[in-house]
Design an enzyme around this catalytic site. Structure first.
Site, PDB file in Angstrom:
ATOM      1  N   SER A 229       0.976  -1.127   0.211  1.00  0.00           N
ATOM      2  CA  SER A 229       0.030   0.068   0.057  1.00  0.00           C
ATOM      3  C   SER A 229       0.870   1.314   0.118  1.00  0.00           C
ATOM      4  O   SER A 229       1.926   1.278   0.544  1.00  0.00           O
ATOM      5  CB  SER A 229      -0.981  -0.016   1.329  1.00  0.00           C
ATOM      6  OG  SER A 229      -1.767  -1.062   1.349  1.00  0.00           O
TER       7      SER A 229
HETATM    8  N1  SAH Z   1      -1.292  -3.628   3.597  1.00  0.00           N
HETATM    9  C1  SAH Z   1      -0.809  -4.756   2.555  1.00  0.00           C
HETATM   10  C2  SAH Z   1      -1.430  -4.652   1.163  1.00  0.00           C
HETATM   11  C3  SAH Z   1      -1.310  -5.773   0.223  1.00  0.00           C
HETATM   12  S1  SAH Z   1      -2.582  -5.624  -1.031  1.00  0.00           S
HETATM   13  C4  SAH Z   1       0.749  -4.169   2.211  1.00  0.00           C
HETATM   14  O1  SAH Z   1       0.996  -2.905   2.262  1.00  0.00           O
HETATM   15  O2  SAH Z   1       1.786  -4.773   1.444  1.00  0.00           O
HETATM   16  C5  SAH Z   1      -3.805  -6.423  -0.442  1.00  0.00           C
HETATM   17  C6  SAH Z   1      -3.745  -7.863   0.073  1.00  0.00           C
HETATM   18  O3  SAH Z   1      -5.175  -8.459   0.140  1.00  0.00           O
HETATM   19  C7  SAH Z   1      -3.162  -8.735  -1.168  1.00  0.00           C
HETATM   20  O4  SAH Z   1      -2.068  -9.566  -0.734  1.00  0.00           O
HETATM   21  C8  SAH Z   1      -4.139  -9.723  -1.337  1.00  0.00           C
HETATM   22  O5  SAH Z   1      -3.829 -11.078  -1.665  1.00  0.00           O
HETATM   23  C9  SAH Z   1      -5.130  -9.750  -0.077  1.00  0.00           C
HETATM   24  N2  SAH Z   1      -6.222 -10.246  -0.236  1.00  0.00           N
HETATM   25  C10 SAH Z   1      -7.309 -10.231  -1.277  1.00  0.00           C
HETATM   26  N3  SAH Z   1      -8.618 -10.615  -1.052  1.00  0.00           N
HETATM   27  C11 SAH Z   1      -8.249 -11.226   0.191  1.00  0.00           C
HETATM   28  C12 SAH Z   1      -9.190 -12.317   0.910  1.00  0.00           C
HETATM   29  N4  SAH Z   1     -10.588 -12.273   0.437  1.00  0.00           N
HETATM   30  N5  SAH Z   1      -8.744 -12.529   2.138  1.00  0.00           N
HETATM   31  C13 SAH Z   1      -7.440 -12.331   2.666  1.00  0.00           C
HETATM   32  N6  SAH Z   1      -6.710 -11.415   1.820  1.00  0.00           N
HETATM   33  C14 SAH Z   1      -7.066 -11.082   0.671  1.00  0.00           C
END
Ligand code: SAH
Length: 227
Positions: A76
């Site tokens: 993010s």
């Molecule tokens: N805060 C994290 C954001 C990663 S992007 C960072 O800064 O790295 C969002 C994440 O949500 C991704 O890794 C994706 O795989 C996950 N995601 C998407 N759908 C999801 C679900 N249903 N349950 C759990 N995680 C999910």
């Protein structure tokens, strides 16, 4: 908060484009963009974001942008992490136990780990969760439990939570997340598909108060876990 939460942080300070000085410039930029919470800004000042990215991306770690972390996902944007954390902590109840949906790189998890007692972090892509766990362990952050699961269902065994944060955008608010939030607690989540807004929800005894916080672009909240 101490300048360094533990000696591991000192070890991973970085050099040049990943140095403390570069990180502090990002903090200044976030302040200029309206982030006010000194505890959130201090957490961003000490967490080495470059550790959560691949080597090739490290020089861009302290730009205020989302960056790829593999598997079609992104770390993010720092402003978004700061804004979400600030809003979540500005709660009418003490924020001790937090549910996070979308561990991803683990960067948001690390920021939270410095500011609350315990985090329950759910990710549907096992490889990303394992990678994040390695980095968070290297930083000696131990107040985090991880699950490979579909965040639509929250984490019922560990509920209720004082706060819930989601980094993945469903088209509609998953009802289980509301059920697992304590009365007085806050939930922050992007909603929508091609057009998304970041919403804050506050749960009272009788209703859910909804506030639109920003236009954003998150990855979609997908169904099920990645095989
Ligand atoms: N805060 C994290 C954001 C990663 S992007 C960072 O800064 O790295 C969002 C994440 O949500 C991704 O890794 C994706 O795989 C996950 N995601 C998407 N759908 C999801 C679900 N249903 N349950 C759990 N995680 C999910």
């Amino acid at each position: 908060m101490n300048k360094y939460p533990n000696s591991a942080f000192e070890k991973y300070q970085g050099l040049g484009m990943t140095s403390q000085r570069t990180r502090s410039r990002l903090v200044k930029r976030l302040k200029d963009k309206g982030i006010e919470s000194s505890e959130v800004l201090s957490a961003i000042d000490v967490v080495p974001r470059h550790l959560f990215l691949d080597e090739a991306m490290a020089s861009r770690s302290y730009e205020d942008t989302a960056l790829p972390i593999g598997y079609g996902q992104t770390i993010s944007q720092p402003w978004v992490v700061a804004k979400m954390t600030e809003w979540l902590l500005d709660s009418s109840i003490p924020v001790k136990r937090v549910l996070e949906i979308g561990t991803g790189s683990g960067y948001q998890t690390a920021i939270l780990a410095l500011l609350v007692d315990k985090i329950y972090s759910v990710e549907r892509i096992p490889e990303l969760s394992v990678k994040a766990q390695d980095v968070l362990q290297a930083l000696e952050l131990e107040n985090i439990d991880f699950a490979i699961s579909d965040g639509h269902w929250g984490w019922p065994e560990m509920a209720p939570f004082d706060a819930i944060i989601s980094a993945a955008s469903p088209s509609e608010l998953p009802v289980e997340l509301v059920n697992q939030l304590k009365e007085g607690g806050r939930l922050i989540i992007p909603l929508g598909d091609s057009e998304q807004q970041l919403y804050g929800f506050e749960k009272t005894a009788t209703k859910l108060i909804k506030t639109c916080l920003a236009d954003v672009m998150f990855v979609p909240m997908k169904q099920g876990i990645e095989a």
